[in-house]
Every structure is written in C-alpha cells, then in structure tokens.
Scaffold this motif. Structure first.
Motif, mmCIF file in Angstrom:
data_model
loop_
_atom_site.group_PDB
_atom_site.id
_atom_site.type_symbol
_atom_site.label_atom_id
_atom_site.label_comp_id
_atom_site.label_asym_id
_atom_site.label_seq_id
_atom_site.Cartn_x
_atom_site.Cartn_y
_atom_site.Cartn_z
ATOM 1 N N TYR A 105 50.779 44.072 57.356
ATOM 2 C CA TYR A 105 49.437 43.486 57.347
ATOM 3 C C TYR A 105 49.552 42.031 56.895
ATOM 4 N N TRP B 58 57.946 50.902 59.393
ATOM 5 C CA TRP B 58 57.167 50.066 58.499
ATOM 6 C C TRP B 58 55.905 49.578 59.177
ATOM 7 N N CYS B 59 54.871 49.396 58.381
ATOM 8 C CA CYS B 59 53.589 48.877 58.848
ATOM 9 C C CYS B 59 53.328 47.584 58.089
ATOM 10 N N LYS C 88 51.358 44.617 62.742
ATOM 11 C CA LYS C 88 52.283 45.365 63.597
ATOM 12 C C LYS C 88 53.026 46.408 62.790
ATOM 13 N N HIS C 89 53.736 47.246 63.499
ATOM 14 C CA HIS C 89 54.629 48.197 62.848
ATOM 15 C C HIS C 89 55.954 48.153 63.600
ATOM 16 N N ASP D 142 44.685 52.359 57.443
ATOM 17 C CA ASP D 142 45.604 52.734 58.505
ATOM 18 C C ASP D 142 44.973 52.385 59.854
ATOM 19 N N TYR E 149 45.730 44.523 59.955
ATOM 20 C CA TYR E 149 46.937 45.090 60.555
ATOM 21 C C TYR E 149 47.547 44.088 61.521
#
Length: 82
Positions: free
Chosen positions: A78, A75-76, A13-14, A42, A11
């Motif tokens: 990776y 939005w997420c 950022k979002h 997640d 991960y």
C-alpha cells in the motif's frame, strides 16, 4: 508498536517475495526501516489488515509504503494516498 492512522493508505499491488517492483525498483533489494503500524483494507475481501509501514531510501530519496505477507511468500503493498 503502536498503530497510527493519520494517512490514508491505498492498495498498490501484491507479488511474490523478492519479485515486487515499487518506485521503479525491486523493493526487496533495499533495506526496509520499520516505522509504525497501520490498518488497511484488503483489496479483495475488504477486511481490516494490520501492516507495518516502512521507509526505504532509493537513489537518495526516501519513500514510504505499508506491506504485509498475506500468504506464504505473497506480499501486499500500500502507498499513502496523495
């Protein structure tokens, strides 16, 4: 499209649609080339998500990231773990 899991995705950022900085630029200002799908976890709930992996070219250099819209206009992102 098939799922490939040869890399570990971490991960990053979002953010809101159109307002996310990756690789020092607003990632939404660039054309994303869809390459394949991966399974990521997640960061908050630890459940599996299936995101597309994209390639972008920024200043002549190719970058790769996985992304998915997790809520309306959110939005997420990776990045491959190095």
């Amino acid at each position: 499209m098939k799922t490939l899991n040869e890399k570990t995705w971490q991960y990053e950022k979002h953010g809101i649609d159109g307002e996310v900085e990756l690789f020092g630029v607003n990632i939404f200002d660039y054309k994303w080339e869809d390459t394949h799908t991966v399974t990521v976890l997640d960061p908050k709930y630890n459940n599996e998500l299936h995101f597309n992996v994209y390639k972008v070219v920024i200043d002549g250099k190719e970058h790769e990231f996985a992304a998915g819209e997790v809520s309306n206009n959110v939005w997420c992102f990776y990045l491959p773990k190095e």
